[in-house]
Design a protein around this motif. Structure first.
Motif, mmCIF file in Angstrom:
data_model
loop_
_atom_site.group_PDB
_atom_site.id
_atom_site.type_symbol
_atom_site.label_atom_id
_atom_site.label_comp_id
_atom_site.label_asym_id
_atom_site.label_seq_id
_atom_site.Cartn_x
_atom_site.Cartn_y
_atom_site.Cartn_z
ATOM 1 N N ASN A 81 0.907 -1.357 -0.070
ATOM 2 C CA ASN A 81 -0.027 -0.091 0.054
ATOM 3 C C ASN A 81 0.919 1.364 -0.032
ATOM 4 N N LEU A 82 0.194 2.267 -0.433
ATOM 5 C CA LEU A 82 0.994 3.539 -0.595
ATOM 6 C C LEU A 82 1.514 4.070 0.497
ATOM 7 N N VAL A 83 0.927 4.384 1.470
ATOM 8 C CA VAL A 83 1.211 5.152 2.617
ATOM 9 C C VAL A 83 2.447 4.582 3.385
ATOM 10 N N PRO A 84 2.111 3.397 3.786
ATOM 11 C CA PRO A 84 3.253 2.781 4.382
ATOM 12 C C PRO A 84 4.554 2.478 3.605
ATOM 13 N N PHE A 85 4.352 2.456 2.370
ATOM 14 C CA PHE A 85 5.526 2.709 1.602
ATOM 15 C C PHE A 85 6.427 4.021 1.705
ATOM 16 N N VAL A 86 5.336 5.068 1.752
ATOM 17 C CA VAL A 86 6.045 6.318 1.651
ATOM 18 C C VAL A 86 6.461 6.750 3.175
ATOM 19 N N THR A 87 6.052 6.164 4.015
ATOM 20 C CA THR A 87 6.786 6.301 5.484
ATOM 21 C C THR A 87 7.748 5.628 5.506
ATOM 22 N N THR A 125 7.925 4.267 -5.737
ATOM 23 C CA THR A 125 7.783 4.497 -7.105
ATOM 24 C C THR A 125 6.071 4.558 -7.375
ATOM 25 N N VAL A 126 6.178 5.697 -7.847
ATOM 26 C CA VAL A 126 4.538 6.146 -8.304
ATOM 27 C C VAL A 126 4.124 5.354 -9.610
ATOM 28 N N VAL A 167 -0.719 13.123 -2.114
ATOM 29 C CA VAL A 167 -0.350 12.454 -1.164
ATOM 30 C C VAL A 167 1.136 12.727 -0.691
ATOM 31 N N ILE A 168 1.978 12.476 -1.780
ATOM 32 C CA ILE A 168 3.417 12.616 -1.737
ATOM 33 C C ILE A 168 3.853 14.381 -1.017
ATOM 34 N N GLN A 169 2.973 15.140 -1.853
ATOM 35 C CA GLN A 169 3.445 16.587 -1.686
ATOM 36 C C GLN A 169 2.829 17.107 -0.327
ATOM 37 N N LEU A 199 -1.392 12.188 7.196
ATOM 38 C CA LEU A 199 0.066 11.867 6.863
ATOM 39 C C LEU A 199 1.123 12.306 7.974
ATOM 40 N N ARG A 200 0.439 13.103 8.781
ATOM 41 C CA ARG A 200 1.363 13.419 9.931
ATOM 42 C C ARG A 200 1.347 12.582 10.816
ATOM 43 N N ASP A 201 0.198 11.808 11.280
ATOM 44 C CA ASP A 201 0.175 10.725 12.236
ATOM 45 C C ASP A 201 0.794 9.564 11.553
ATOM 46 N N SER A 202 0.774 9.349 10.288
ATOM 47 C CA SER A 202 1.317 8.213 9.794
ATOM 48 C C SER A 202 3.121 7.994 10.098
#
Ligand code: UD1
Length: 337
Positions: free
Chosen positions: A200-206, A217-218, A275-277, A325-328
């Motif tokens: 999933n996106l957000v765990p990969f982002v964090t 990768t987007v 989301v990234i921004q 996204l702050r809390d993640s």
């Protein structure tokens, strides 16, 4: 105090729901086989709530274990989270998905009917809409053929619930169709714990921000969307947890043989690049990412019409995308430390 069995209660959404249930005066009881969660979550729940939540280790499709729980507690409801959810894996091992996701629901429903446990909240997913023809999606938007065995298990489970209620089963059931849950508890003590490389996106982002992954990768920036990346409706997990409490409270006053479906999202669509921004802005950091090719099976854009859940359950989300996204990120940093 009403005893509510939470299957998969040590998991991401289940653990946050346990906290909100306690806040609302319910008594949660967790059954979890820890196949995609960790026992430490239970200690964290104790720290957050000050309560010792009864925990049963095992499979919620194990009728003898369910019987044991019902000997220890008089249950008034079940929230059924426990399920496999890896879309890709489900295409490789469909039987595993049908057996677990559909099989455990059947066992639970029989258990509930036999013991006269009236209320069920079932974890469904916006995946049942596939790529919808019109946006935002309401609960009446036609469901599409599932893109994956995982998605189909959610459709099949919904169908089973509809048939059961038609049969004048005494149960009262709500299916919640989750959009994309993200974020973590504001205490930073519980959050998503993906095993292995996150899908999933957000765990990969964090994890990328934390240096665990080199680069995000987007998956595609040439879709027909405002910036070319896919659009999703990202909902804070605490808001999502609260929807389960509202659903249970609503069922308490309903006649038997009751079934309703609700979307649980924010009503806003955001692109992957947004989301990234937002993640970079709210947390004051730069994310290492690149644009890659499209991921097979991805829905291009989907977001929820939430007017039904707003009106009927009186549920409204409290948290923004930036909050989530702050809390993640807060959660990921705590994990690192
Ligand atoms: C998918 C399922 C959903 C399911 C959820 C469970 C579909 C269409 N959706 O959600 O039903 O409940 O998994 O886990 O099957 N992305 C990237 N890079 C990444 C990861 C994701 O760009 O490294 C993009 C994806 O292409 C997608 C968006 O981020 O556009 C969200 O992806 P993801 O978090 O995996 O969720 P869904 O695919 O929406």
């Amino acid at each position: 105090m009403k005893n509510i069995l939470i299957t998969g209660g040590a998991g991401y959404i289940g653990s946050h729901t346990a906290v909100e249930l306690i806040k609302a005066g319910f008594n949660p009881i967790i059954i979890d086989d820890l196949s995609n969660s960790q026992q430490t979550v239970l200690e964290r729940l104790r720290e957050i709530t000050g309560k010792e939540i009864p925990f049963y280790f095992g499979d919620c499709g194990d009728r003898s274990l369910l019987n044991k729980i019902s000997e220890d507690f008089e249950l008034s409801g079940v929230i059924h989270f426990a399920a496999f959810k890896a879309v890709g894996e489900s295409t490789q091992e469909p039987l595993k998905y049908y057996k677990n996701n559909v099989g455990s629901l059947l066992v639970l429903l029989e258990f509930m009917e036999d013991l006269g446990i009236p209320d069920l909240v079932f974890s469904s997913s916006c995946t049942v809409y596939g790529q919808p023809d019109t946006l935002p999606v309401t609960e009446d938007t036609p469901r599409k053929e599932a893109e994956s065995p995982y998605g189909n298990t959610k459709k099949v489970c919904e169908d089973i619930l509809v048939d059961l209620i038609k049969s004048k089963s005494g149960l009262r059931i709500i299916s919640l169709r989750y959009f994309n849950p993200i974020g973590a508890h504001l205490s930073g003590k519980i959050g998503e714990l993906p095993s292995g490389v996150p899908n999933n996106l957000v765990p990969f982002v964090t994890q990328t921000a934390a240096g665990i992954r080199e680069k995000l990768t987007v998956f595609g920036d040439d879709y027909d969307t405002p910036d070319g990346s896919c659009v999703r409706d990202f909902i804070h997990v605490v808001d999502l947890a609260d929807a389960h409490v509202k659903a249970l409270e609503f069922l308490e006053n309903k006649p038997t043989s009751f079934y309703e479906v609700f979307n649980v999202g924010t009503g806003n669509g955001n692109t992957v690049l947004e989301v990234i921004q937002t993640f970079e802005e709210v947390n004051g950091l730069k994310l290492n990412y690149e644009i890659g090719s499209r991921r097979p099976g991805d829905v291009v854009k989907i977001w929820a019409d939430t007017s039904k859940i707003n009106k009927v359950l009186g549920w409204y989300p409290q948290y923004s995308l930036a909050d989530s996204l702050r809390d993640s990120w807060n959660w990921e940093k705590n994990l690192k430390n």
